[in-house]
Write a protein that holds these residues in place. Structure first.
Motif, PDB file in Angstrom:
ATOM      1  N   ALA A 227       0.871  -1.176   0.000  1.00  0.00           N
ATOM      2  CA  ALA A 227       0.000   0.000   0.000  1.00  0.00           C
ATOM      3  C   ALA A 227       0.907   1.225   0.000  1.00  0.00           C
ATOM      4  CB  ALA A 227      -0.913  -0.002   1.219  1.00  0.00           C
ATOM      5  N   ASP A 228       0.927   1.934  -1.123  1.00  0.00           N
ATOM      6  CA  ASP A 228       1.859   3.053  -1.304  1.00  0.00           C
ATOM      7  C   ASP A 228       3.284   2.637  -0.936  1.00  0.00           C
ATOM      8  OD1 ASP A 228       0.048   4.820  -2.398  1.00  0.00           O
ATOM      9  OD2 ASP A 228      -0.406   5.810  -0.491  1.00  0.00           O
ATOM     10  N   GLY A 229       3.667   1.436  -1.367  1.00  0.00           N
ATOM     11  CA  GLY A 229       5.027   0.933  -1.169  1.00  0.00           C
ATOM     12  C   GLY A 229       5.273   0.234   0.157  1.00  0.00           C
ATOM     13  N   GLU A 230       4.338   0.312   1.087  1.00  0.00           N
ATOM     14  CA  GLU A 230       4.504  -0.323   2.404  1.00  0.00           C
ATOM     15  C   GLU A 230       3.825  -1.690   2.420  1.00  0.00           C
ATOM     16  OE1 GLU A 230       6.293   0.916   5.016  1.00  0.00           O
ATOM     17  OE2 GLU A 230       6.860   2.506   3.604  1.00  0.00           O
ATOM     18  N   PRO A 231       4.514  -2.738   2.935  1.00  0.00           N
ATOM     19  CA  PRO A 231       3.900  -4.069   2.953  1.00  0.00           C
ATOM     20  C   PRO A 231       2.728  -4.167   3.934  1.00  0.00           C
ATOM     21  CG  PRO A 231       6.045  -4.109   4.034  1.00  0.00           C
ATOM     22  CD  PRO A 231       5.865  -2.732   3.480  1.00  0.00           C
ATOM     23  N   VAL A 232       1.670  -4.849   3.475  1.00  0.00           N
ATOM     24  CA  VAL A 232       0.493  -5.107   4.308  1.00  0.00           C
ATOM     25  C   VAL A 232       0.201  -6.600   4.221  1.00  0.00           C
ATOM     26  CG1 VAL A 232      -1.966  -4.636   4.666  1.00  0.00           C
ATOM     27  CG2 VAL A 232      -0.467  -2.810   3.837  1.00  0.00           C
ATOM     28  N   ASN A 233       0.051  -7.228   5.375  1.00  0.00           N
ATOM     29  CA  ASN A 233      -0.318  -8.647   5.449  1.00  0.00           C
ATOM     30  C   ASN A 233      -1.513  -8.783   6.378  1.00  0.00           C
ATOM     31  OD1 ASN A 233       1.836 -10.078   3.937  1.00  0.00           O
ATOM     32  ND2 ASN A 233       3.139  -9.064   5.435  1.00  0.00           N
ATOM     33  N   ILE A 234      -2.598  -9.299   5.841  1.00  0.00           N
ATOM     34  CA  ILE A 234      -3.791  -9.557   6.652  1.00  0.00           C
ATOM     35  C   ILE A 234      -3.965 -11.073   6.689  1.00  0.00           C
ATOM     36  CG2 ILE A 234      -6.264  -9.190   6.934  1.00  0.00           C
ATOM     37  CD1 ILE A 234      -5.960  -6.696   5.141  1.00  0.00           C
ATOM     38  N   GLU A 235      -3.886 -11.651   7.892  1.00  0.00           N
ATOM     39  CA  GLU A 235      -4.027 -13.097   8.033  1.00  0.00           C
ATOM     40  C   GLU A 235      -5.189 -13.423   8.950  1.00  0.00           C
ATOM     41  OE1 GLU A 235      -0.495 -15.637   8.096  1.00  0.00           O
ATOM     42  OE2 GLU A 235       0.660 -13.786   8.347  1.00  0.00           O
ATOM     43  N   HIS A 236      -5.844 -14.528   8.632  1.00  0.00           N
ATOM     44  CA  HIS A 236      -6.976 -14.966   9.453  1.00  0.00           C
ATOM     45  C   HIS A 236      -7.087 -16.488   9.374  1.00  0.00           C
ATOM     46  CE1 HIS A 236     -10.816 -14.716  11.500  1.00  0.00           C
ATOM     47  NE2 HIS A 236     -11.323 -15.534  10.595  1.00  0.00           N
ATOM     48  N   VAL A 237      -7.461 -17.098  10.496  1.00  0.00           N
ATOM     49  CA  VAL A 237      -7.750 -18.531  10.537  1.00  0.00           C
ATOM     50  C   VAL A 237      -9.169 -18.674  11.072  1.00  0.00           C
ATOM     51  CG1 VAL A 237      -7.121 -20.761  11.524  1.00  0.00           C
ATOM     52  CG2 VAL A 237      -5.337 -19.085  11.022  1.00  0.00           C
ATOM     53  N   GLU A 238      -9.977 -19.410  10.315  1.00  0.00           N
ATOM     54  CA  GLU A 238     -11.370 -19.639  10.703  1.00  0.00           C
ATOM     55  C   GLU A 238     -11.602 -21.141  10.803  1.00  0.00           C
ATOM     56  OE1 GLU A 238     -15.137 -18.350  11.790  1.00  0.00           O
ATOM     57  OE2 GLU A 238     -13.433 -17.075  11.295  1.00  0.00           O
ATOM     58  N   THR A 239     -12.174 -21.587  11.899  1.00  0.00           N
ATOM     59  CA  THR A 239     -12.495 -23.000  12.070  1.00  0.00           C
ATOM     60  C   THR A 239     -13.871 -23.257  11.481  1.00  0.00           C
ATOM     61  OG1 THR A 239     -11.160 -23.113  14.075  1.00  0.00           O
ATOM     62  CG2 THR A 239     -12.766 -24.878  13.727  1.00  0.00           C
ATOM     63  N   LEU A 240     -13.929 -24.222  10.551  1.00  0.00           N
ATOM     64  CA  LEU A 240     -15.183 -24.593   9.909  1.00  0.00           C
ATOM     65  C   LEU A 240     -15.548 -26.008  10.350  1.00  0.00           C
ATOM     66  CD1 LEU A 240     -14.453 -23.379   6.282  1.00  0.00           C
ATOM     67  CD2 LEU A 240     -15.629 -22.135   8.099  1.00  0.00           C
ATOM     68  N   ARG A 241     -16.822 -26.279  10.463  1.00  0.00           N
ATOM     69  CA  ARG A 241     -17.292 -27.614  10.858  1.00  0.00           C
ATOM     70  C   ARG A 241     -18.019 -28.230   9.681  1.00  0.00           C
ATOM     71  NH1 ARG A 241     -17.297 -31.276  14.146  1.00  0.00           N
ATOM     72  NH2 ARG A 241     -19.064 -32.496  14.801  1.00  0.00           N
ATOM     73  N   PHE A 242     -17.672 -29.492   9.406  1.00  0.00           N
ATOM     74  CA  PHE A 242     -18.294 -30.238   8.315  1.00  0.00           C
ATOM     75  C   PHE A 242     -18.990 -31.470   8.872  1.00  0.00           C
ATOM     76  CE2 PHE A 242     -14.859 -27.816   6.537  1.00  0.00           C
ATOM     77  CZ  PHE A 242     -15.384 -27.328   5.364  1.00  0.00           C
ATOM     78  N   ASN A 243     -20.155 -31.776   8.312  1.00  0.00           N
ATOM     79  CA  ASN A 243     -20.869 -32.989   8.753  1.00  0.00           C
ATOM     80  C   ASN A 243     -21.377 -33.754   7.555  1.00  0.00           C
ATOM     81  OD1 ASN A 243     -23.160 -31.524   7.892  1.00  0.00           O
ATOM     82  ND2 ASN A 243     -23.612 -30.864   9.962  1.00  0.00           N
TER      83      ASN A 243
END
Length: 146
Positions: free
Chosen positions: A130-146
């Motif tokens: 973003a305008d030369g500056e690094p941006v890292n957006i991380e997310h972990v979501e737990t999903l349930r399957f049946n």
């Protein structure tokens, strides 16, 4: 005697067809669809996880909420998504994109196949400049399957 053999053979055949059809009918399905927002500075990563024909479908976009116009640059994909294994791969040349306040940068939905029941982690990472500056957006979501 021949009638008895034929009847037993037909019963076995019906039994095996039933077992085969039952096994094919077991589909792993997402328990609950989810909408997720992850905010970092002037950016919001929006995700919607829904049931797909052959697994799950993830719609995602990046929203810019800053006051000034901004130029972002990213490799492909802007947002990397993986299920069960944290595996992010960003490749290719940088793609420029100009964003204004409130701009939403939509990405093509990602479809992931699912096998097996239980809980699985969905790993998401947006990586860009973003305008030369690094941006890292991380997310972990737990999903349930049946």
């Amino acid at each position: 005697m021949k009638k008895m053999i034929i009847i037993v053979f037909i019963l076995f055949l019906v039994f095996f067809v039933y077992i085969f059809a039952s096994a094919q009918g077991e589909v792993t399905r997402l328990d609950k669809e989810k909408s997720i927002e992850k905010k970092l500075d002037d950016f919001i990563l929006h995700m919607k996880v829904e049931r797909g024909d052959n697994g799950i479908k993830i719609h995602h976009s990046l929203q810019y909420v800053g006051d000034e116009s901004i130029r972002i640059e990213h490799q492909t994909p802007l947002v990397s998504i993986s299920l069960q294994t944290k595996n992010h791969d960003f490749t290719g040349s940088m793609v420029p994109k100009y964003l204004q306040k409130g701009s939403i940068y939509y990405q093509e939905p990602v479809t992931l196949s699912t096998e097996g029941k239980g809980e699985k982690n969905l790993y998401v990472k947006a990586k860009f400049l973003a305008d030369g500056e690094p941006v890292n957006i991380e997310h972990v979501e737990t999903l349930r399957f049946n």
